[in-house]
Design an enzyme around this catalytic site. Structure first.
Site, PDB file in Angstrom:
ATOM      1  N   ARG A 148       0.875  -1.177   0.000  1.00  0.00           N
ATOM      2  CA  ARG A 148       0.000   0.000   0.000  1.00  0.00           C
ATOM      3  C   ARG A 148       0.912   1.226   0.000  1.00  0.00           C
ATOM      4  O   ARG A 148       2.057   1.164   0.467  1.00  0.00           O
ATOM      5  CB  ARG A 148      -0.894   0.035   1.241  1.00  0.00           C
ATOM      6  CG  ARG A 148      -1.823  -1.171   1.390  1.00  0.00           C
ATOM      7  CD  ARG A 148      -2.630  -1.042   2.685  1.00  0.00           C
ATOM      8  NE  ARG A 148      -3.576  -2.149   2.846  1.00  0.00           N
ATOM      9  CZ  ARG A 148      -3.336  -3.244   3.547  1.00  0.00           C
ATOM     10  NH1 ARG A 148      -2.167  -3.389   4.171  1.00  0.00           N
ATOM     11  NH2 ARG A 148      -4.244  -4.195   3.655  1.00  0.00           N
ATOM     12  N   ARG A 247      -0.137  -2.378  -6.695  1.00  0.00           N
ATOM     13  CA  ARG A 247      -0.473  -3.445  -5.742  1.00  0.00           C
ATOM     14  C   ARG A 247      -1.437  -4.451  -6.387  1.00  0.00           C
ATOM     15  O   ARG A 247      -1.264  -5.668  -6.257  1.00  0.00           O
ATOM     16  CB  ARG A 247      -1.088  -2.802  -4.499  1.00  0.00           C
ATOM     17  CG  ARG A 247      -1.576  -3.767  -3.424  1.00  0.00           C
ATOM     18  CD  ARG A 247      -1.959  -2.942  -2.211  1.00  0.00           C
ATOM     19  NE  ARG A 247      -2.819  -3.632  -1.268  1.00  0.00           N
ATOM     20  CZ  ARG A 247      -2.387  -4.407  -0.279  1.00  0.00           C
ATOM     21  NH1 ARG A 247      -1.099  -4.629  -0.133  1.00  0.00           N
ATOM     22  NH2 ARG A 247      -3.233  -4.969   0.557  1.00  0.00           N
ATOM     23  N   TYR A 279      -9.480 -10.830  -7.050  1.00  0.00           N
ATOM     24  CA  TYR A 279      -8.532 -11.001  -8.146  1.00  0.00           C
ATOM     25  C   TYR A 279      -8.884 -12.190  -9.036  1.00  0.00           C
ATOM     26  O   TYR A 279      -8.456 -12.246 -10.180  1.00  0.00           O
ATOM     27  CB  TYR A 279      -7.118 -11.140  -7.590  1.00  0.00           C
ATOM     28  CG  TYR A 279      -6.660  -9.885  -6.902  1.00  0.00           C
ATOM     29  CD1 TYR A 279      -6.292  -8.759  -7.640  1.00  0.00           C
ATOM     30  CD2 TYR A 279      -6.653  -9.783  -5.516  1.00  0.00           C
ATOM     31  CE1 TYR A 279      -5.917  -7.588  -7.024  1.00  0.00           C
ATOM     32  CE2 TYR A 279      -6.275  -8.612  -4.886  1.00  0.00           C
ATOM     33  CZ  TYR A 279      -5.916  -7.522  -5.645  1.00  0.00           C
ATOM     34  OH  TYR A 279      -5.560  -6.360  -5.030  1.00  0.00           O
TER      35      TYR A 279
END
Length: 298
Positions: A148, A247, A279
């Site tokens: 992050r 990310r 994802y």
């Protein structure tokens, strides 16, 4: 007590007892400020103890005209937490948010970059400038470790365990995890640390911070966003990207190359694997290839 007194008390509770990040606390505080500004603008004399569902509903309705459903849902969530805190502290006995529904927002799939896009962005960094080596090391770290932006700018030299092949990351809620770091990323960090960072006049309190600005202080989140957006313009990348895009790309490329979700979850620092599962929905072409390769009826 007025709104500000209650809000300060709430901020202390979020920081000390719930260990929330400074960014999350700032978002909650901003949403409460938005509510107080609305009450003041409409001449509504209510404090956190006397405000009721009707006034909250009017505020939410006004907000819904200004922000998207996702932001609206975040505001409602923050207000629910605030009034739950007031009940917890015995300031009031009821929650005016109890019957207010959160809008359905669906699941937003994160944007990703191809490996070629990432290579092009990093190649576009001007290494003749003082900050060039630093920016290259930062983007390699963002993509190579799936960090992050807040984790990147707070990364410490003492968090680097290159001999073991890991870096220690302090994530949301001050939770720590160890993330593998490849030799390529290590090389760029060492190059910056040993040949660029050593020439900076480092300010007190930032001696252990890895990535520094020209004044020897920790970089801001906004600076990382600016660096990436400028590079996107430079290579004519017609995508709205941010540090988080790196990310997302890290996780997506791992999944495409056969990594399991549990491993990706641990590296990203997701508390729940359902967060990581987004994802799976990203690259349907990849899923088709999996079926064609492994299913007996392919």
């Amino acid at each position: 007590m007025n709104w500000q007194t209650y809000i300060k008390s709430f901020q202390s509770y979020l920081k000390i007892e719930r260990s929330l990040s400074a960014n999350t606390i700032a978002n909650y505080s901003f949403d409460l400020l938005r509510l107080t500004n609305y009450l003041e603008a409409h001449g509504i004399s209510k404090n956190p103890i006397t405000i009721g569902e009707e006034e909250i509903q009017l505020f939410i309705y006004a907000v819904s005209k200004e922000v998207n459903p996702r932001s609206q849902a975040r505001i409602i969530s923050g207000l629910k937490s605030f009034f739950s805190y007031l009940i917890f502290e015995d300031y009031r006995t009821d929650n005016p948010m109890e019957l207010i529904e959160t809008p359905k927002i669906g699941r937003k799939l994160p944007d990703t970059l191809s490996v070629q896009d990432i290579d092009a962005l990093i190649a576009a960094i001007d290494l003749s400038k003082e900050e060039g080596e630093r920016n290259k090391a930062m983007l390699e770290t963002l993509y190579g470790c799936g960090l992050r932006v807040s984790e990147l700018i707070t990364l410490k030299i003492s968090d680097l365990f290159f001999d073991e092949g890991f870096i220690k990351i302090t994530g949301k809620g001050n939770k720590q995890r160890f993330v593998p770091i490849g030799t390529t990323t290590q090389k760029f960090i060492e190059l910056y640390k040993n040949h660029v960072r050593t020439h900076l006049r480092i300010q007190k309190g930032h001696e252990d911070t890895l990535f520094l600005n020209r004044r020897g202080k920790q970089l801001t989140r906004a600076m990382i966003f600016t660096i990436i957006k400028d590079l996107a313009v430079k290579i004519n990348l017609n995508k709205a990207i941010s540090p988080h895009t790196f990310r997302h790309s890290f996780a997506t490329h791992l999944l495409e190359n056969g990594a399991d979700l549990r491993s990706i979850q641990l590296m990203l620092g997701h508390e729940s694997i359902t967060t990581t599962e987004v994802y799976v929905h990203l690259d349907r072409k990849h899923l088709t290839q999996i079926v064609n390769q492994f299913h007996p009826r392919r």
